[in-house]
Scaffold this active site. Structure first.
Site, PDB file in Angstrom:
ATOM      1  N   ASN A 133       0.875  -1.170   0.000  1.00 61.50           N
ATOM      2  CA  ASN A 133       0.000   0.000   0.000  1.00 61.50           C
ATOM      3  C   ASN A 133       0.910   1.217   0.000  1.00 61.50           C
ATOM      4  OD1 ASN A 133      -1.823   2.025   0.419  1.00 61.50           O
ATOM      5  ND2 ASN A 133      -2.395   1.401   2.499  1.00 61.50           N
TER       6      ASN A 133
ATOM      7  N   LYS B  29       0.192   4.233  -0.200  1.00 66.02           N
ATOM      8  CA  LYS B  29      -0.390   5.433   0.432  1.00 66.02           C
ATOM      9  C   LYS B  29      -0.130   6.647  -0.456  1.00 66.02           C
ATOM     10  CE  LYS B  29      -0.066   3.051   4.781  1.00 66.02           C
ATOM     11  NZ  LYS B  29       0.055   3.097   6.249  1.00 66.02           N
TER      12      LYS B  29
ATOM     13  N   HIS C 172      -9.374   1.361   4.980  1.00 66.98           N
ATOM     14  CA  HIS C 172      -8.092   1.491   5.676  1.00 66.98           C
ATOM     15  C   HIS C 172      -8.279   2.426   6.875  1.00 66.98           C
ATOM     16  CE1 HIS C 172      -3.945   2.513   6.547  1.00 66.98           C
ATOM     17  NE2 HIS C 172      -3.615   1.412   5.916  1.00 66.98           N
TER      18      HIS C 172
ATOM     19  N   GLU D 280      -6.597   4.761   7.951  1.00 68.97           N
ATOM     20  CA  GLU D 280      -6.349   6.173   7.653  1.00 68.97           C
ATOM     21  C   GLU D 280      -7.567   6.813   6.994  1.00 68.97           C
ATOM     22  OE1 GLU D 280      -2.696   5.421   5.561  1.00 68.97           O
ATOM     23  OE2 GLU D 280      -1.790   4.824   7.458  1.00 68.97           O
TER      24      GLU D 280
ATOM     25  N   GLU E 256      -5.068  -4.840  10.622  1.00 68.23           N
ATOM     26  CA  GLU E 256      -4.023  -3.851  10.859  1.00 68.23           C
ATOM     27  C   GLU E 256      -4.239  -3.146  12.189  1.00 68.23           C
ATOM     28  OE1 GLU E 256      -2.247  -2.643   6.768  1.00 68.23           O
ATOM     29  OE2 GLU E 256      -3.747  -1.198   7.385  1.00 68.23           O
TER      30      GLU E 256
ATOM     31  N   GLY F 209       2.993   2.142  10.694  1.00 62.43           N
ATOM     32  CA  GLY F 209       3.963   3.222  10.501  1.00 62.43           C
ATOM     33  C   GLY F 209       4.724   3.597  11.761  1.00 62.43           C
TER      34      GLY F 209
ATOM     35  N   SER G 171       3.797  -2.303  10.104  1.00 59.97           N
ATOM     36  CA  SER G 171       5.256  -2.394  10.231  1.00 59.97           C
ATOM     37  C   SER G 171       5.823  -3.753   9.806  1.00 59.97           C
ATOM     38  CB  SER G 171       5.703  -2.028  11.652  1.00 59.97           C
ATOM     39  OG  SER G 171       5.319  -0.699  11.951  1.00 59.97           O
TER      40      SER G 171
HETATM   41  O1  LIG Z   1      -1.644  -0.544   4.601  1.00 60.43           O
HETATM   42  C1  LIG Z   1      -0.569  -0.685   5.182  1.00 60.43           C
HETATM   43  C2  LIG Z   1      -0.469  -0.446   6.592  1.00 60.43           C
HETATM   44  O2  LIG Z   1      -1.142   0.686   6.993  1.00 60.43           O
HETATM   45  C3  LIG Z   1       0.867  -0.668   7.213  1.00 60.43           C
HETATM   46  O3  LIG Z   1       1.732   0.399   7.042  1.00 60.43           O
HETATM   47  P1  LIG Z   1       3.245   0.219   7.561  1.00 60.43           P
HETATM   48  O4  LIG Z   1       3.750  -1.039   6.950  1.00 60.43           O
HETATM   49  O5  LIG Z   1       3.968   1.439   7.047  1.00 60.43           O
HETATM   50  O6  LIG Z   1       3.182   0.136   9.038  1.00 60.43           O
END
Ligand SMILES: O=C[C@H](O)COP(=O)(O)O
Length: 249
Positions: free
Chosen positions: A10, A12, A95, A97, A167, A173, A213
């Site tokens: 992803n 983002k 998601h 976010e 998640e 993150g 993460s």
């Molecule tokens: O969609 C992916 C997640 O929100 C995980 O993000 P991350 O791997 O940067 O923690």
């Protein structure tokens, strides 16, 4: 039950179209793995280029969101047929976010899931708890509600093909990964909910990802868990490390 692993990046809100193309070219040789479905979820403006650039390899392309109407006066939104026409196969929905910054509720996620399925897109449906909710001991209750509402009115045959992504918000993150035991516990609970809503057959077929993460160092242990069928990867999907995540064995 052997489920094919699915590992999605992803991206983002990262990478311009030019940067996206460069990253795809860099990652292409690194993410070869016939045992894994590999998906890159790029920003909208790079989707056309990404589909073109991945025609000759094992990577499929996903969007990070989508609206639940067919067309009309919804300024700034993207309709499902806009995605399917250009060759997008997956769409991330709900998601954390999007829930946090854009007010998406379980009901909105459900509408999007139904619309995505109607158009032949595979939804990657996200769920997860905050640290406060975990500490209050309501993680599984909350996730049950998220999954049950997201799958409302989804037919059994369609439910088998959706991807669910667990998640924990506190692990996104932050560099703080859930332990493989914590992740497995919740993913097993998610499979149990799917069994209750449908049956054992659907529960066995549905793929459940862990996200939060994930990186080259922890992927192997997480993906070895019985109920974890891959990952939804943020930060580590934007670099060569993603090749190691996909080839985690
Ligand atoms: O969609 C992916 C997640 O929100 C995980 O993000 P991350 O791997 O940067 O923690």
């Amino acid at each position: 039950m052997m489920r094919k692993m699915i590992i999605a990046g992803n991206w983002k809100m990262n990478k311009t179209p030019r940067e996206a193309l460069a990253l795809i070219e860099e990652l292409k040789p690194l993410v070869k793995n016939d045992d894994v479905d590999v998906v890159f979820c790029t920003p909208y403006v790079s989707l056309v280029l990404a589909v073109e650039a991945t025609k000759d390899c094992n990577i499929e392309i996903g969007a990070q969101n989508m609206y639940f109407e067919e067309s009309g006066a919804y300024t700034g939104e993207i309709a499902p047929n806009m995605l399917t026409e250009i060759g997008v196969k997956y769409v991330v929905l709900g998601h954390s976010e999007r829930r946090e910054y854009f007010g998406e509720t379980n009901e909105i996620v459900n509408k999007k899931v139904l619309k995505a399925i109607e158009h032949g897109l595979t939804p990657i449906i996200c769920c997860g708890e905050t640290l406060e909710q975990r500490e209050q001991g309501i993680t599984v209750d909350l996730i049950r509600a998220q999954i049950k509402v997201a799958l409302k009115d989804v037919a059994k045959e369609d439910a088998k093909n959706v991807v669910l992504a667990y998640e924990p918000i506190w692990a996104i993150g932050t560099g703080k990964t859930a332990t493989s035991k914590q992740a497995e516990e919740v993913c097993a609970a998610i499979r149990q909910v799917v069994k209750e809503v449908y049956d054992q057959e659907v529960a066995d077929a549905v793929r459940i990802q862990y996200g939060g993460s994930v990186n080259a160092g922890n992927a192997k242990e997480l993906f070895a868990m019985e109920n974890i069928d891959g990952g939804l990867v943020g930060g580590a999907s934007l670099k060569a490390d993603f090749g190691k995540v996909v080839n985690y064995k």
